[in-house]
Design an enzyme around this catalytic site. Structure first.
Site, PDB file in Angstrom:
ATOM      1  N   LYS A 151      33.235  31.846  49.710  1.00  0.00           N
ATOM      2  CA  LYS A 151      33.292  31.817  48.241  1.00  0.00           C
ATOM      3  C   LYS A 151      34.219  32.946  47.762  1.00  0.00           C
ATOM      4  O   LYS A 151      35.017  32.778  46.848  1.00  0.00           O
ATOM      5  CB  LYS A 151      31.880  31.961  47.657  1.00  0.00           C
ATOM      6  CG  LYS A 151      31.763  31.760  46.157  1.00  0.00           C
ATOM      7  CD  LYS A 151      32.011  32.988  45.329  1.00  0.00           C
ATOM      8  CE  LYS A 151      31.789  32.726  43.854  1.00  0.00           C
ATOM      9  NZ  LYS A 151      32.133  33.881  43.025  1.00  0.00           N
TER      10      LYS A 151
ATOM     11  N   ASP B 195      44.825  21.245  41.762  1.00  0.00           N
ATOM     12  CA  ASP B 195      43.485  20.676  41.645  1.00  0.00           C
ATOM     13  C   ASP B 195      42.501  21.494  42.495  1.00  0.00           C
ATOM     14  O   ASP B 195      42.438  21.337  43.714  1.00  0.00           O
ATOM     15  CB  ASP B 195      43.566  19.219  42.145  1.00  0.00           C
ATOM     16  CG  ASP B 195      42.254  18.491  42.102  1.00  0.00           C
ATOM     17  OD1 ASP B 195      41.203  19.147  41.965  1.00  0.00           O
ATOM     18  OD2 ASP B 195      42.263  17.250  42.223  1.00  0.00           O
TER      19      ASP B 195
ATOM     20  N   HIS C  32      31.846  46.238  40.898  1.00  0.00           N
ATOM     21  CA  HIS C  32      31.499  45.052  40.117  1.00  0.00           C
ATOM     22  C   HIS C  32      30.901  45.438  38.771  1.00  0.00           C
ATOM     23  O   HIS C  32      31.232  44.884  37.741  1.00  0.00           O
ATOM     24  CB  HIS C  32      30.442  44.274  40.918  1.00  0.00           C
ATOM     25  CG  HIS C  32      30.645  42.813  40.896  1.00  0.00           C
ATOM     26  ND1 HIS C  32      31.458  42.187  41.791  1.00  0.00           N
ATOM     27  CD2 HIS C  32      30.164  41.856  40.084  1.00  0.00           C
ATOM     28  CE1 HIS C  32      31.461  40.906  41.547  1.00  0.00           C
ATOM     29  NE2 HIS C  32      30.682  40.678  40.503  1.00  0.00           N
TER      30      HIS C  32
ATOM     31  N   GLU D   5      35.861  35.706  36.496  1.00  0.00           N
ATOM     32  CA  GLU D   5      34.954  36.670  37.135  1.00  0.00           C
ATOM     33  C   GLU D   5      35.604  38.036  37.255  1.00  0.00           C
ATOM     34  O   GLU D   5      36.730  38.157  37.742  1.00  0.00           O
ATOM     35  CB  GLU D   5      34.570  36.138  38.529  1.00  0.00           C
ATOM     36  CG  GLU D   5      33.545  37.017  39.219  1.00  0.00           C
ATOM     37  CD  GLU D   5      33.112  36.463  40.579  1.00  0.00           C
ATOM     38  OE1 GLU D   5      33.182  35.234  40.786  1.00  0.00           O
ATOM     39  OE2 GLU D   5      32.713  37.281  41.418  1.00  0.00           O
TER      40      GLU D   5
END
Ligand code: MEV
Length: 439
Positions: free
Chosen positions: A280, A296, A393, A84
């Site tokens: 997030k 992991d 962004h 991202e």
């Protein structure tokens, strides 16, 4: 698609041929092209193949670093693997911002991990509890052969408890194992002990003269570590006087920023819709380091979100306080990670990531990850309460769209200037390219 048998036994080439034979010509060509991503070093490729099953090729992701992370007085360049845009940039900006204000301070709460033997037993509960209290040390002794190496390294079993769960499911109990796994994530260590403990328990009950009839039977349901490790947690914080925060976009003062920022974080404490997005953003940073270091990320994600909901409502993992004119921003998050074993030494890039971090211990890596998560969260919320997220962004998103549309380097350069004061969208970029190609 046809049904296939023996797929796993086929060579990689056979697998690709079979799959491309199942597809229309466009998809078939794409599948054939997967060969291009094979590593030229055959030995290394074999290792990648063996990490998983039915491997066809490798899947590339960007590997970058976020430099200037000052954590407990030590500067790190932190490796990050993420697809991202803006994440590495935000982490780097957050790191730089706090580098100039004392950096990140961290504390590992504990590194205890949990495993459970889930079983059913029929009989009077207090009889079992008495038996367990008497047999516990013998039970623990019988798995010493599995814990010896870890004991030598300073880890091993911390506790074994009998948990009565009969109020939830008939005859259901657990053996709850708490263990220290040093620098290993410890899944294999814990799972091996649990399976052995289950057998020992079965044998001991069967041969005990305390029990009669069906009481002699322990019905093992399953043995597995728990990825919910709320104790294996770390704290990281940054702080500075509010008037040393500086000024922000649009002429916002440090105090205005601090108050707006604090409100934004409080919203994530009270509203699950915002909290999930907020967390997030934190996990954007943490996962990127987790993946770079061969850990992991599914385990880390599952645990972090369960922890965020530990009081019954899903809330922000980070907190702000503005007491005594100080801006203090902190995070507490469980991170059961390892720096030895598993992929950490087998994957050459995971190994390199750890080398870039100067081969940290697992607790040190927890502190780095939590700090990156906090920096990430700082960067995201800072953008949200000042310029808005789209500005930064879209700059990187623009590049992705150009690449998707096969723009030339020259078109990209001109496009960056063209879009500096325009709204970026896929259509707008396509129109721009059509325009520049025609001229
Ligand atoms: C995007 O991947 C992450 C953010 O949405 C996080 C946030 O809103 O805090 C920007």
């Amino acid at each position: 698609m046809n049904i296939v048998s023996g797929f796993s036994k086929m060579s990689k080439t056979q697998k690709l041929d079979w799959l491309s034979g199942q597809l229309d010509s466009e998809a078939s060509d794409l599948v054939k092209n997967l060969r291009e991503y094979w590593h030229p070093d055959e030995k290394l490729q074999r290792r990648f193949d063996e990490f998983s099953e039915n491997t066809l090729t490798n899947y590339d992701l960007p590997f970058g670093i976020a430099p200037n992370f000052l954590i407990n007085g030590k500067v790190y360049s932190v490796p990050m693997v993420i697809e991202e845009s803006s994440v590495v940039a935000a982490a780097s900006l957050g790191a730089k911002f706090w580098l100039e204000r004392g950096g990140f301070k961290t504390k590992v709460i504990s590194t205890v991990k949990i495993g459970q033997v889930h079983f059913q037993w029929q009989g009077p509960k207090d009889k079992f509890e008495t038996f367990f209290a008497q047999a516990k040390s013998e039970i623990l002794d019988s798995v010493k052969f599995l814990t010896h190496n870890m004991d030598v390294r300073g880890g091993g079993i911390v506790d074994l408890a009998l948990v009565d769960m009969t109020h939830e499911i008939e005859n259901y109990y657990q053996l709850k194992l708490s263990a220290q796994t040093c620098d290993a994530m410890g899944a294999n260590f814990i799972n091996s002990i649990l399976e052995e403990l289950a057998q020992v328990l079965k044998r001991k009950i069967a041969s005990s003269h305390h029990f009669v009839g069906t009481e002699k039977e322990v019905h093992i349901i399953m043995c597995i570590l728990s990825n919910y490790t709320p104790e294996c947690a770390v704290e990281s914080y940054v702080e500075c006087p509010i008037d040393e925060l500086g000024s922000f976009a649009g002429g916002m003062t440090g105090r205005e920023f601090a108050e707006k920022f604090a409100t934004a974080v409080r919203i994530a404490e009270v509203d699950p819709h915002r909290a999930v997005t907020h967390n997030k953003g934190i996990m954007n940073g943490i996962d990127a380091v987790v993946i770079a270091t061969g850990n992991d990320f599914r385990a880390i994600e599952a645990c972090a979100h369960a922890y965020a909901a530990r009081d019954g409502q899903y809330r922000s993992l980070s907190k702000v306080s503005l007491e005594n004119d100080m801006f203090r921003f902190s995070i507490k998050v469980p991170l059961a990670v390892g720096t030895v074993g598993g992929l950490t030494s087998l994957h050459p890039i995971a190994k390199t990531s750890l080398a870039i971090l100067k081969n940290p211990s697992a607790p040190e890596l927890m502190q780095i990850m939590a700090s990156v998560g906090l920096a990430q969260n700082f960067g995201a919320v800072k953008s949200l309460v000042t310029t808005g997220i789209q500005k930064g962004h879209m700059k990187l998103h623009l590049l992705n769209i150009f690449n998707q549309l096969d723009a030339t380097p020259d078109q990209i350069e001109k496009g960056k200037e063209y879009f500096s004061d325009k709204v970026v969208s896929f259509t707008a970029v396509r129109n721009f390219l059509a325009m520049t190609t025609n001229h």
